[in-house]
Design a protein around this motif. Structure first.
Motif, PDB file in Angstrom:
ATOM      1  N   MET A   1     -91.888  13.987  -6.568  1.00 55.56           N
ATOM      2  CA  MET A   1     -90.519  13.482  -6.559  1.00 55.56           C
ATOM      3  C   MET A   1     -90.351  12.464  -7.690  1.00 55.56           C
ATOM      4  O   MET A   1     -91.270  11.725  -8.013  1.00 55.56           O
ATOM      5  CB  MET A   1     -90.235  12.814  -5.208  1.00 55.56           C
ATOM      6  CG  MET A   1     -88.817  12.403  -5.022  1.00 55.56           C
ATOM      7  SD  MET A   1     -88.581  11.822  -3.315  1.00 55.56           S
ATOM      8  CE  MET A   1     -87.069  10.951  -3.510  1.00 55.56           C
ATOM      9  N   LYS A   2     -89.169  12.435  -8.266  1.00 57.82           N
ATOM     10  CA  LYS A   2     -88.880  11.500  -9.339  1.00 57.82           C
ATOM     11  C   LYS A   2     -88.127  10.291  -8.783  1.00 57.82           C
ATOM     12  O   LYS A   2     -87.284  10.426  -7.905  1.00 57.82           O
ATOM     13  CB  LYS A   2     -88.031  12.153 -10.432  1.00 57.82           C
ATOM     14  CG  LYS A   2     -88.743  13.290 -11.133  1.00 57.82           C
ATOM     15  CD  LYS A   2     -89.928  12.782 -11.917  1.00 57.82           C
ATOM     16  CE  LYS A   2     -90.597  13.927 -12.668  1.00 57.82           C
ATOM     17  NZ  LYS A   2     -91.784  13.467 -13.382  1.00 57.82           N
ATOM     18  N   HIS A   3     -88.457   9.128  -9.319  1.00 58.33           N
ATOM     19  CA  HIS A   3     -87.821   7.873  -8.916  1.00 58.33           C
ATOM     20  C   HIS A   3     -87.285   7.196 -10.168  1.00 58.33           C
ATOM     21  O   HIS A   3     -87.937   7.209 -11.205  1.00 58.33           O
ATOM     22  CB  HIS A   3     -88.834   6.940  -8.246  1.00 58.33           C
ATOM     23  CG  HIS A   3     -89.538   7.557  -7.094  1.00 58.33           C
ATOM     24  ND1 HIS A   3     -89.032   7.513  -5.818  1.00 58.33           N
ATOM     25  CD2 HIS A   3     -90.704   8.242  -7.028  1.00 58.33           C
ATOM     26  CE1 HIS A   3     -89.861   8.145  -5.005  1.00 58.33           C
ATOM     27  NE2 HIS A   3     -90.881   8.596  -5.718  1.00 58.33           N
ATOM     28  N   ILE A   4     -86.114   6.579 -10.043  1.00 58.27           N
ATOM     29  CA  ILE A   4     -85.547   5.822 -11.150  1.00 58.27           C
ATOM     30  C   ILE A   4     -85.780   4.345 -10.831  1.00 58.27           C
ATOM     31  O   ILE A   4     -85.392   3.856  -9.774  1.00 58.27           O
ATOM     32  CB  ILE A   4     -84.036   6.090 -11.320  1.00 58.27           C
ATOM     33  CG1 ILE A   4     -83.752   7.599 -11.373  1.00 58.27           C
ATOM     34  CG2 ILE A   4     -83.515   5.384 -12.567  1.00 58.27           C
ATOM     35  CD1 ILE A   4     -84.394   8.317 -12.522  1.00 58.27           C
ATOM     36  N   ILE A   5     -86.440   3.652 -11.772  1.00 60.26           N
ATOM     37  CA  ILE A   5     -86.824   2.261 -11.533  1.00 60.26           C
ATOM     38  C   ILE A   5     -86.331   1.357 -12.655  1.00 60.26           C
ATOM     39  O   ILE A   5     -86.431   1.716 -13.829  1.00 60.26           O
ATOM     40  CB  ILE A   5     -88.347   2.157 -11.330  1.00 60.26           C
ATOM     41  CG1 ILE A   5     -88.766   0.748 -10.945  1.00 60.26           C
ATOM     42  CG2 ILE A   5     -89.129   2.592 -12.522  1.00 60.26           C
ATOM     43  CD1 ILE A   5     -89.312   0.687  -9.558  1.00 60.26           C
ATOM     44  N   PHE A   6     -85.764   0.226 -12.272  1.00 52.54           N
ATOM     45  CA  PHE A   6     -85.305  -0.797 -13.211  1.00 52.54           C
ATOM     46  C   PHE A   6     -86.402  -1.851 -13.349  1.00 52.54           C
ATOM     47  O   PHE A   6     -86.862  -2.390 -12.348  1.00 52.54           O
ATOM     48  CB  PHE A   6     -84.019  -1.445 -12.671  1.00 52.54           C
ATOM     49  CG  PHE A   6     -83.554  -2.643 -13.453  1.00 52.54           C
ATOM     50  CD1 PHE A   6     -82.848  -2.477 -14.639  1.00 52.54           C
ATOM     51  CD2 PHE A   6     -83.802  -3.934 -13.005  1.00 52.54           C
ATOM     52  CE1 PHE A   6     -82.393  -3.578 -15.362  1.00 52.54           C
ATOM     53  CE2 PHE A   6     -83.361  -5.041 -13.721  1.00 52.54           C
ATOM     54  CZ  PHE A   6     -82.657  -4.860 -14.898  1.00 52.54           C
ATOM     55  N   ILE A   7     -86.834  -2.102 -14.602  1.00 52.82           N
ATOM     56  CA  ILE A   7     -87.826  -3.144 -14.848  1.00 52.82           C
ATOM     57  C   ILE A   7     -87.204  -4.234 -15.710  1.00 52.82           C
ATOM     58  O   ILE A   7     -86.302  -3.962 -16.505  1.00 52.82           O
ATOM     59  CB  ILE A   7     -89.118  -2.587 -15.494  1.00 52.82           C
ATOM     60  CG1 ILE A   7     -88.842  -1.998 -16.877  1.00 52.82           C
ATOM     61  CG2 ILE A   7     -89.776  -1.566 -14.564  1.00 52.82           C
ATOM     62  CD1 ILE A   7     -90.086  -1.645 -17.662  1.00 52.82           C
ATOM     63  N   TYR A   8     -87.673  -5.466 -15.558  1.00 52.13           N
ATOM     64  CA  TYR A   8     -87.008  -6.596 -16.216  1.00 52.13           C
ATOM     65  C   TYR A   8     -87.971  -7.669 -16.706  1.00 52.13           C
ATOM     66  O   TYR A   8     -87.539  -8.684 -17.239  1.00 52.13           O
ATOM     67  CB  TYR A   8     -86.011  -7.242 -15.236  1.00 52.13           C
ATOM     68  CG  TYR A   8     -86.667  -7.647 -13.929  1.00 52.13           C
ATOM     69  CD1 TYR A   8     -87.291  -8.886 -13.798  1.00 52.13           C
ATOM     70  CD2 TYR A   8     -86.696  -6.780 -12.844  1.00 52.13           C
ATOM     71  CE1 TYR A   8     -87.919  -9.244 -12.619  1.00 52.13           C
ATOM     72  CE2 TYR A   8     -87.308  -7.136 -11.669  1.00 52.13           C
ATOM     73  CZ  TYR A   8     -87.920  -8.375 -11.553  1.00 52.13           C
ATOM     74  OH  TYR A   8     -88.537  -8.724 -10.387  1.00 52.13           O
TER      75      TYR A   8
END
Length: 131
Positions: free
Chosen positions: A1-8
């Motif tokens: 499964m693909k996940h969209i992740i925000f990194i900062y």
């Protein structure tokens, strides 16, 4: 499964933990709602007013599990976790309006320095710190 992740923070290119993102697909710059604090050698995103600047990536299950380990997530135990993965809405960038996951700091922040503009890269330049 693909996940969209925000990194900062330190996972971003050019910063200390960028190698942890190798294998994830860059999807673009982004901002999400929240506030950023300086925790010493890395930042923490907290719920609140303001915007945090970062980048969005697509990662598979194995990669997300590895990132959870890097970020101190204890599966199924929020109280023991350093960070906790939560869903946020992208405010700007190519994925504007989409729901993505990010790591929200899950410990007390008393005495931590706020990063008012929400941009960790800019902040470490301003204070003259390595990532």
């Amino acid at each position: 499964m693909k996940h969209i992740i925000f990194i900062y923070g330190t996972l971003m290119p050019g910063l200390r933990l960028e190698a942890e993102m190798h294998g994830a697909r860059f999807m673009g710059p982004a901002q999400v709602q929240g506030r950023l604090v300086d925790l010493g050698s890395y930042p923490g995103l907290l719920p609140g007013e303001g915007q945090v600047t970062g980048e969005v990536y697509e990662a598979d299950d194995a990669h997300l599990t590895r990132l959870d380990g890097v970020e101190g997530v204890v599966p199924g135990d929020r109280a023991e976790s350093h960070y906790w993965r939560e869903v946020v809405t992208v405010l700007s960038g190519p994925l504007q309006g989409q729901q993505v996951q990010t790591y929200v700091y899950n410990r007390p922040t008393d005495g931590c320095t706020p990063i008012p503009h929400g941009d960790y890269r800019r902040y470490i330049r301003e204070v003259g710190r390595e990532s």
